[in-house]
Design a protein around this motif. Structure first.
Motif, short mmCIF file in Angstrom:
data_model
loop_
_atom_site.label_atom_id
_atom_site.label_comp_id
_atom_site.label_asym_id
_atom_site.label_seq_id
_atom_site.Cartn_x
_atom_site.Cartn_y
_atom_site.Cartn_z
N PHE A 45 39.91 16.72 39.70
CA PHE A 45 41.09 16.04 39.13
C PHE A 45 41.62 14.93 40.05
O PHE A 45 42.74 14.46 39.85
CB PHE A 45 42.20 17.05 38.86
CG PHE A 45 41.88 17.99 37.73
CD1 PHE A 45 42.10 17.62 36.42
CD2 PHE A 45 41.35 19.25 38.00
CE1 PHE A 45 41.81 18.48 35.38
CE2 PHE A 45 41.06 20.12 36.97
CZ PHE A 45 41.27 19.73 35.65
N PHE A 48 42.88 11.74 38.44
CA PHE A 48 44.16 11.81 37.73
C PHE A 48 45.33 11.58 38.68
O PHE A 48 46.44 11.29 38.21
CB PHE A 48 44.31 13.18 37.05
CG PHE A 48 43.34 13.38 35.92
CD1 PHE A 48 43.70 13.10 34.61
CD2 PHE A 48 42.06 13.87 36.16
CE1 PHE A 48 42.82 13.31 33.57
CE2 PHE A 48 41.17 14.08 35.12
CZ PHE A 48 41.55 13.79 33.82
N THR A 61 55.34 5.76 31.84
CA THR A 61 55.40 6.82 30.83
C THR A 61 56.62 6.66 29.95
O THR A 61 56.54 6.77 28.72
CB THR A 61 55.42 8.20 31.50
OG1 THR A 61 54.26 8.35 32.33
CG2 THR A 61 55.41 9.31 30.46
N ALA A 262 39.95 8.73 33.42
CA ALA A 262 40.90 9.84 33.51
C ALA A 262 42.16 9.53 32.71
O ALA A 262 42.70 10.40 32.01
CB ALA A 262 41.25 10.11 34.97
N TYR A 266 43.49 11.59 29.46
CA TYR A 266 44.86 12.11 29.45
C TYR A 266 45.59 11.68 28.18
O TYR A 266 46.24 12.49 27.50
CB TYR A 266 45.59 11.60 30.69
CG TYR A 266 47.09 11.72 30.64
CD1 TYR A 266 47.72 12.97 30.63
CD2 TYR A 266 47.89 10.58 30.62
CE1 TYR A 266 49.10 13.07 30.59
CE2 TYR A 266 49.27 10.67 30.59
CZ TYR A 266 49.87 11.91 30.56
OH TYR A 266 51.23 12.00 30.53
N GLN A 267 45.46 10.40 27.79
CA GLN A 267 46.09 9.90 26.59
C GLN A 267 45.56 10.61 25.34
O GLN A 267 46.31 10.95 24.43
CB GLN A 267 45.88 8.39 26.47
CG GLN A 267 46.64 7.59 27.51
CD GLN A 267 46.26 6.11 27.46
OE1 GLN A 267 45.10 5.75 27.67
NE2 GLN A 267 47.22 5.26 27.17
N VAL A 270 46.82 14.40 25.20
CA VAL A 270 48.24 14.47 24.84
C VAL A 270 48.43 14.08 23.38
O VAL A 270 49.19 14.72 22.64
CB VAL A 270 49.08 13.57 25.76
CG1 VAL A 270 50.52 13.50 25.26
CG2 VAL A 270 49.05 14.08 27.19
#
Length: 292
Positions: A45, A48, A61, A262, A266-267, A270
């Motif tokens: 990870f 990230f 964000t 990464a 992640y996008q 989610v």
């Protein structure tokens, strides 16, 4: 024969949507082009960390979520309103053939309004600044101060997206049987009551599906809007920087494809979770309006 007819579509789906998922592994590796993806070092990870431990993580964000929420609400409401207006105009004055013709002038008028808006806000020769200077006041640098961009970006996005949304909702409204409206008129319902109790409820499945899909992409942004319109200006980044632009600059600066992958993973995760949660909430309220 029906299964054979499915083969081209399934082949496209497999090649275009599923085979590229192998690339997810890039998000967990330190890519070395000399040895290839499979032989590159596994870093877990670590890729990230660039996204979550950076000092700008909260800002990008926040901007991504708030802008997209504003876009979803503003564009949906306006698109539904314009679609209803066009449908009512059609009922009163035009046949369905001319409804499409009317939609084209509407889209053209949106372009004209955009250019007029830009002319009004022009820093040097705009109408507003021209009048301010006539009264001895300082002109407003609309495009050079970050505080104005939370208003500029939704306006630009609205101009770009409302027309497309109008077409979708107008198609749904056209599918409503006229007998509902005729019965409502016989019962004494006025136009607002017809819209409230017939039009909106009957197109609610379309509204729900489009909203769920938009929520699923709430961590994605229109890259052209957030990168090209502000011209990647540093002073504007506190209010214009989002996850996509942040990752792009990181990729261009560091050349780290693992970090970029990464962020994309992640996008996607989610967004997938948000679709499931939103659909679950809708299904608990009315399963007929849920996406699945």
């Amino acid at each position: 024969m029906l299964f054979l007819m499915m083969v081209p579509g399934l082949a496209y789906l497999l090649i275009n949507n599923y085979l590229p998922m192998f690339g997810v592994i890039i998000a967990f590796k330190d890519i070395n082009y000399t040895v290839g993806i499979l032989e590159s070092e596994w870093v877990g990870f670590k890729n990230f960390e660039f996204l979550f431990q950076n000092s700008s993580a909260w800002i990008i964000t926040r901007n991504t979520i708030l802008y997209n929420l504003a876009f979803i609400i503003i564009n949906t409401v306006l698109a539904i309103g314009v679609a209803i207006l066009l449908n009512e105009v059609k009922h009163r004055f035009f046949s369905r053939f001319y409804q499409g013709v009317l939609l084209v002038p509407f889209l053209i008028s949106m372009v004209i309004v955009a250019y007029i808006t830009l002319a009004f806000l022009d820093v040097e020769n705009g109408y507003i600044n021209f009048n301010l200077q006539m009264f001895g006041l300082e002109p407003i640098s609309w495009y050079y101060e970050s505080k104005y961009w939370p208003y500029i970006l939704p306006i630009v996005n609205m101009w770009k997206s409302v027309g497309y949304g109008t077409v979708l909702f107008l198609a749904a409204i056209i599918g409503v049987d006229d007998e509902y409206y005729e019965a409502a008129i016989l019962d004494g319902a006025n136009k607002w009551q017809q819209i409230k109790h017939i039009t909106i409820p009957l197109i609610m499945p379309t509204i729900t599906i489009i909203t769920i899909l938009n929520i699923g992409r709430i961590f994605y942004s229109d890259f052209g809007l957030f990168y090209q319109v502000p011209l990647n200006s540093g002073p504007l980044q506190p209010t214009t920087d989002v996850i996509d632009t942040f990752v792009y600059r990181g990729l261009m600066t560091l050349g780290d494809i693992g970090m970029s992958s990464a962020a994309g993973l992640y996008q996607s995760i989610v967004g997938f979770i948000l679709v499931l949660v939103t659909n679950y909430i809708v299904r608990k309220k009315d399963k007929d309006q849920a996406l699945f």
